[in-house]
Design an enzyme around this catalytic site. Structure first.
Site, PDB file in Angstrom:
ATOM      1  N   HIS A 114      38.445  31.406   1.637  1.00  0.00           N
ATOM      2  CA  HIS A 114      37.189  32.027   1.215  1.00  0.00           C
ATOM      3  C   HIS A 114      36.924  31.749  -0.259  1.00  0.00           C
ATOM      4  O   HIS A 114      37.653  32.211  -1.130  1.00  0.00           O
ATOM      5  CB  HIS A 114      37.234  33.542   1.436  1.00  0.00           C
ATOM      6  CG  HIS A 114      36.028  34.225   0.863  1.00  0.00           C
ATOM      7  ND1 HIS A 114      34.837  34.300   1.546  1.00  0.00           N
ATOM      8  CD2 HIS A 114      35.808  34.797  -0.350  1.00  0.00           C
ATOM      9  CE1 HIS A 114      33.945  34.915   0.788  1.00  0.00           C
ATOM     10  NE2 HIS A 114      34.500  35.220  -0.364  1.00  0.00           N
TER      11      HIS A 114
ATOM     12  N   HIS B  68      25.674   5.718  -1.515  1.00  0.00           N
ATOM     13  CA  HIS B  68      25.510   6.630  -2.644  1.00  0.00           C
ATOM     14  C   HIS B  68      25.157   8.031  -2.167  1.00  0.00           C
ATOM     15  O   HIS B  68      24.647   8.203  -1.067  1.00  0.00           O
ATOM     16  CB  HIS B  68      24.419   6.111  -3.586  1.00  0.00           C
ATOM     17  CG  HIS B  68      23.041   6.143  -2.984  1.00  0.00           C
ATOM     18  ND1 HIS B  68      22.626   5.242  -2.021  1.00  0.00           N
ATOM     19  CD2 HIS B  68      21.992   6.990  -3.170  1.00  0.00           C
ATOM     20  CE1 HIS B  68      21.373   5.510  -1.670  1.00  0.00           C
ATOM     21  NE2 HIS B  68      20.973   6.577  -2.338  1.00  0.00           N
TER      22      HIS B  68
ATOM     23  N   ASN C   8      19.418   9.573 -12.239  1.00  0.00           N
ATOM     24  CA  ASN C   8      18.455   8.988 -11.321  1.00  0.00           C
ATOM     25  C   ASN C   8      17.222   8.584 -12.128  1.00  0.00           C
ATOM     26  O   ASN C   8      16.581   9.426 -12.771  1.00  0.00           O
ATOM     27  CB  ASN C   8      18.079  10.009 -10.245  1.00  0.00           C
ATOM     28  CG  ASN C   8      17.217   9.412  -9.155  1.00  0.00           C
ATOM     29  OD1 ASN C   8      16.415   8.515  -9.404  1.00  0.00           O
ATOM     30  ND2 ASN C   8      17.381   9.905  -7.945  1.00  0.00           N
TER      31      ASN C   8
ATOM     32  N   CYS D  61      21.427  -5.899  -6.349  1.00  0.00           N
ATOM     33  CA  CYS D  61      21.603  -4.459  -6.121  1.00  0.00           C
ATOM     34  C   CYS D  61      22.042  -3.773  -7.412  1.00  0.00           C
ATOM     35  O   CYS D  61      23.080  -4.131  -7.978  1.00  0.00           O
ATOM     36  CB  CYS D  61      22.638  -4.215  -5.016  1.00  0.00           C
ATOM     37  SG  CYS D  61      23.126  -2.473  -4.907  1.00  0.00           S
TER      38      CYS D  61
ATOM     39  N   LYS E 251      19.677  16.763  26.944  1.00  0.00           N
ATOM     40  CA  LYS E 251      20.093  15.373  27.092  1.00  0.00           C
ATOM     41  C   LYS E 251      21.609  15.311  27.048  1.00  0.00           C
ATOM     42  O   LYS E 251      22.267  16.131  26.427  1.00  0.00           O
ATOM     43  CB  LYS E 251      19.526  14.542  25.935  1.00  0.00           C
ATOM     44  CG  LYS E 251      18.016  14.468  25.945  1.00  0.00           C
ATOM     45  CD  LYS E 251      17.558  13.488  24.892  1.00  0.00           C
ATOM     46  CE  LYS E 251      16.038  13.493  24.794  1.00  0.00           C
ATOM     47  NZ  LYS E 251      15.581  12.744  23.621  1.00  0.00           N
TER      48      LYS E 251
END
Lengths: 336, 336
Positions: free
Chosen positions: B238, B164, B74, B44, B22
């Site tokens: 590196h 986030h 979390n 929120c 494509k």
């Protein structure tokens, strides 16, 4: 607290959300629109009467006028048979021309048919077509692996409604298959056992993850399943290559596959899914440590950044609970 | 005719649909609805004023009253710090408790902000927060790897609008990372070179797949890219661990990341995407053959049965053409 489980066969760790796991019924898509398909569509290239739209037929089961299953070249094939395989090196990079085969197996003349609703013999014909095409392509010198798979529904990556499967023959052993071969080889070398036979033995003993036992096949959910309702169907007989499936096994796999998919169809309201036949490299069919199987992956969740960045999947369902749920699902009476 | 390309770093073969590829513009979602977000949403949990809804803050940049970036536990963490890691064997199966960490990094106070639209310094603050949390968790004895990632948009697996990122610290080295480590080690042992440094050298020489060069980072599309517009950002220096990024590099990565994402944002009309920082196992940060990097994966296509059944991906775009397209994209004048 979640649990990490290790998949001996795929060598993947998965996180099973044991406590926050969703209940099986939570995977029913709320408000999913039922799409009623017509039996026949004049503009469908796979419907009877439109055979000329799919040039390059490689197999036809049934009669000229009333075929049951057909296989044809994929017009938009990812790989094609017109070249000589051979690796090319340019700087540090390795490539090869996309040689191989890509076929479409049209499973049934009816546009609105699907495996859970077919007769056992019809499903058997599909598997017979798989075997026929597998053996024919496996004899090609340049082919190293053959992947037979099915995409059902748009989240599983299909845009064509007419029931069909696909077959891709590759000029390389896919790295993912090689990794499984290597795991199985190491297990065999240290224990003297086929890891697939051993897994089946354990699952039959534990019973908690079994979905369906038939004469020659067992469907069950892997202990470290990476996606909700992922189901494996193992042949009881140890054999590396799908190409060696015999007539009695075809008949029995048709029953097992149909009934397993029926449980998903009625239990989860026709979810989108993929399945793939995991046959071992075509030139390694005699080995003691390889064992083909079929893997069904309902597309109920999708990988996000964590999965892409680590290769670790989070499964929000418990395989034991999902298997119990599917064991209880019976097709409504009156269904064939 | 397609082309198979081998990815030296990931050890994957991919099929690049060179002829039927494509065009870059084809990846613009037709008729995609523009969603205008408010600057602030009272409901929120990540918006300022609602800090009490996200207990367990682990970091706050800025001031008490005007934070710039916050990180919090979390609430629905895949892994949690409350247990002792340790493997358990039952029959043939291996498992462990889901110990580790899972944090959310709130990138900006504004609900409608996103990296391509932020000031350079604001992006720098996000990266600074990543580094801070990385180093803090890397010192935990039970942690083997830290994956920092971002899900943008619903096809990338996020349901929360407020910008986030996430961080997951795992008690195991993910098999996918181990596989890269092993490939890099073998390359180093046979050539004496870091495969990442060597790849960067080749890409800078060939130029065709470069998207953006800044002082200390280079963004480019991998030769054997497995998905359309997949882009890697390599540090020129590196270094194995992301935790060793220095101040000058943070400043420069902010510019590179923002501008690369800006090219995707304007060129493909704000596509859904994931990115992940691929840092090496936390205890192996000194090795000569490992080199961290950032990987961006726009979610423009989805894997189907062939990918699931073989691990081989089909990329329907040409990395060289996509890179050329992105090189030409400039943000509209007047944008900051």
């Amino acid at each position: 607290m979640s649990e990490l489980r290790y998949n001996l066969i795929t060598r993947d760790w998965v996180i099973i959300a044991t406590e926050r796991a969703k209940r099986p019924k939570d995977f029913l898509k709320a408000g999913k629109e039922k799409k009623i398909l017509p039996e026949y569509r004049p503009d469908c290239p796979f419907c009877p009467g439109n055979e000329a739209k799919t040039p390059g037929e490689t197999l036809r089961l049934g009669s000229e006028s009333a075929w049951k299953v057909r296989s044809v070249y994929n017009l938009f094939g990812a790989l094609s048979p017109d070249t000589q395989p051979g690796r090319k090196i340019s700087g540090i990079y390795l490539s090869m021309q996309g040689s191989g085969n890509h076929e479409v197996i049209i499973e049934h003349p009816r546009h609105d048919m699907m495996i859970p609703l077919m007769k056992d013999e019809e499903v058997g014909d599909i598997i017979r077509a798989y075997k026929n095409r597998y053996l024919s392509l496996a004899s090609d010198k340049g082919i190293e692996a053959i992947i037979i798979f099915k995409n059902h529904g748009s989240s599983a990556g299909t845009s064509l409604e007419h029931p069909h499967s696909q077959l891709v023959a590759t000029p390389i052993v896919p790295p993912q298959i090689r990794s499984r071969v290597s795991a199985a080889m190491n297990y065999f070398d240290s224990t003297g056992r086929c890891i697939f036979c051993k897994t089946l033995e354990e699952e039959l003993k534990e019973k908690a993850r079994i979905v369906l036992e038939t004469d020659k096949f067992v469907s069950f959910m892997p202990y470290a399943s990476y996606a909700p309702f992922m189901t494996w169907i193992f042949p009881r007989r140890h054999v590396a290559s799908f190409g060696e499936i015999n007539d009695a096994e075809i008949k029995d796999l048709a029953i097992n596959l149909k009934n397993t998919l029926q449980k998903l169809y009625y239990g989860l309201d026709n979810p989108d899914f993929n399945y793939a036949i995991r046959s071992m490299p075509v030139k390694e069919s005699g080995t003691e440590y390889l064992h083909w199987y079929l893997s069904i992956i309902p597309r109920l969740t999708q990988p996000a950044g964590f999965e892409l960045g680590s290769g670790i999947f989070i499964n929000t369902s418990l395989p034991e609970e999902s298997a119990e749920f599917l064991r209880q699902v019976k097709p409504p009476s009156g269904e064939r």
